[in-house]
Design an enzyme around this catalytic site. Structure first.
Site, PDB file in Angstrom:
ATOM      1  N   ASP A   1       0.671  -1.600   0.029  1.00 16.10           N
ATOM      2  CA  ASP A   1      -0.550   0.142  -0.180  1.00 16.10           C
ATOM      3  C   ASP A   1       1.180   1.067   0.171  1.00 16.10           C
ATOM      4  OD1 ASP A   1      -2.448   1.698   1.018  1.00 16.10           O
ATOM      5  OD2 ASP A   1      -1.790   1.768   2.544  1.00 16.10           O
TER       6      ASP A   1
ATOM      7  N   ASP B   1      -0.336   5.388   0.932  1.00 16.13           N
ATOM      8  CA  ASP B   1      -0.068   5.642   2.284  1.00 16.13           C
ATOM      9  C   ASP B   1      -0.651   5.159   3.476  1.00 16.13           C
ATOM     10  OD1 ASP B   1      -1.210   8.438   0.353  1.00 16.13           O
ATOM     11  OD2 ASP B   1      -2.728   6.917  -0.704  1.00 16.13           O
TER      12      ASP B   1
HETATM   13  C1  BG6 Z   1      -5.620   5.513  -0.089  1.00 18.15           C
HETATM   14  C2  BG6 Z   1      -6.143   6.606   0.984  1.00 18.15           C
HETATM   15  O1  BG6 Z   1      -4.134   4.853  -0.623  1.00 18.15           O
HETATM   16  O2  BG6 Z   1      -6.681   6.229  -1.270  1.00 18.15           O
HETATM   17  C3  BG6 Z   1      -7.478   7.124   0.699  1.00 18.15           C
HETATM   18  O3  BG6 Z   1      -5.769   5.414   2.132  1.00 18.15           O
HETATM   19  C4  BG6 Z   1      -7.366   8.112  -0.422  1.00 18.15           C
HETATM   20  O4  BG6 Z   1      -7.821   7.961   2.022  1.00 18.15           O
HETATM   21  C5  BG6 Z   1      -7.774   6.773  -1.508  1.00 18.15           C
HETATM   22  O5  BG6 Z   1      -8.896   8.246  -0.335  1.00 18.15           O
HETATM   23  C6  BG6 Z   1      -7.850   7.328  -2.572  1.00 18.15           C
HETATM   24  O6  BG6 Z   1      -6.553   8.654  -3.328  1.00 18.15           O
HETATM   25  P1  BG6 Z   1      -6.674   9.329  -3.760  1.00 18.15           P
HETATM   26  O7  BG6 Z   1      -6.180   9.865  -4.396  1.00 18.15           O
HETATM   27  O8  BG6 Z   1      -6.932   9.036  -5.628  1.00 18.15           O
HETATM   28  O9  BG6 Z   1      -7.726  10.861  -3.920  1.00 18.15           O
HETATM   29 MG    MG Z   2      -3.283   2.984   3.492  1.00 14.22          MG
END
Ligand code: BG6
Ligand code: MG
Length: 229
Positions: A13, A15
């Protein structure tokens, strides 16, 4: 628990595992929740981890009992607004946002010839990896816009193994989100949860911090896991 010797790849993963970006996602959603008049809480922040952009907005609206208050077009505008705020927070982000221990861990995985892939729900992940200077480690990525189902569905982690040409049982998935750990487990991979063990209680292995992510620690934890099987 599978034998550590059978592991050939790691599915990451992004984030909250590789980078300290989940705080930026939270901040941007918090701003939007305030605007929508939805009460922000620690629980809501945790439940949003790993959840796609549109599903996150739906969850926020549902939490505030506002799931029927907006048209699809309005929802898309709000989701786009959150992303604009998120991208604003990302400006100026650099390698200092890499979580502690991650750079050393990635180097050691490469040295030991493990295969690496990315299984992030974020459509911004290529940009984030570039800004962190880590793009070279993740030549194989699952494109979240091609998925039918978000985490906790196994699809994203199953694809993370597939893009490496590996079987799920040859892979370890690493996650900071409860739904992410569920996705790894149902894909048939070994799960490492990074964070609060009470929240990530379904993980095969739990580390409270990314500083614990070393091949030695993983091997030890898997050996203990096998004894307890
Ligand atoms: C995930 C995060 O990795 O990505 C979420 O943990 C986030 O918080 C999701 O909403 C989608 O991200 P993005 O950048 O496509 O809006
Ligand atoms: Mg994450």
């Amino acid at each position: 628990m599978v034998d550590f010797k059978n592991i050939k790849g790691f599915v990451f993963d992004l984030d909250g595992v590789i980078a300290d970006t989940s705080v930026y996602h939270s901040k941007a959603w918090h701003q939007l929740a305030d605007e929508l008049g939805v009460q922000w809480s620690e629980d809501l922040a945790n439940n949003l981890k790993g959840v796609s952009r549109m599903d996150s907005l739906e969850l926020i609206l549902k939490t505030g009992g506002k799931e029927n208050d907006y048209t699809q077009e309005e929802k898309e505008k709000y989701a786009a607004k959150k992303n604009t705020n998120y991208l604003e927070l990302l400006k100026g982000m650099n390698a200092s946002a890499i979580l502690p221990g991650i750079s050393d861990f990635l180097t050691s995985l490469e040295e030991h010839d493990y295969k690496l892939s990315l299984a992030s729900a974020s459509k911004n992940s290529p940009l984030v990896l570039e800004q962190l200077g880590l793009a070279q480690y993740f030549k194989e990525k699952v494109d979240p816009s091609t998925l039918k189902h978000g985490k906790p569905d196994p699809e994203i982690f199953a694809r993370g193994a597939e893009v490496l040409g590996l079987k799920p049982e040859e892979c370890i998935g690493i996650e900071d989100a409860k739904v992410g750990v569920e996705s790894i487990n149902s894909a048939g991979e070994t799960s490492i949860g990074i964070g609060d063990p009470n929240i990530l209680n379904e993980a095969d292995i739990n580390f409270t911090s990314t500083t614990d992510l070393t091949l030695n620690n993983i091997q030890k934890a898997m050996e203990v896991g096998q004894l307890n099987d």
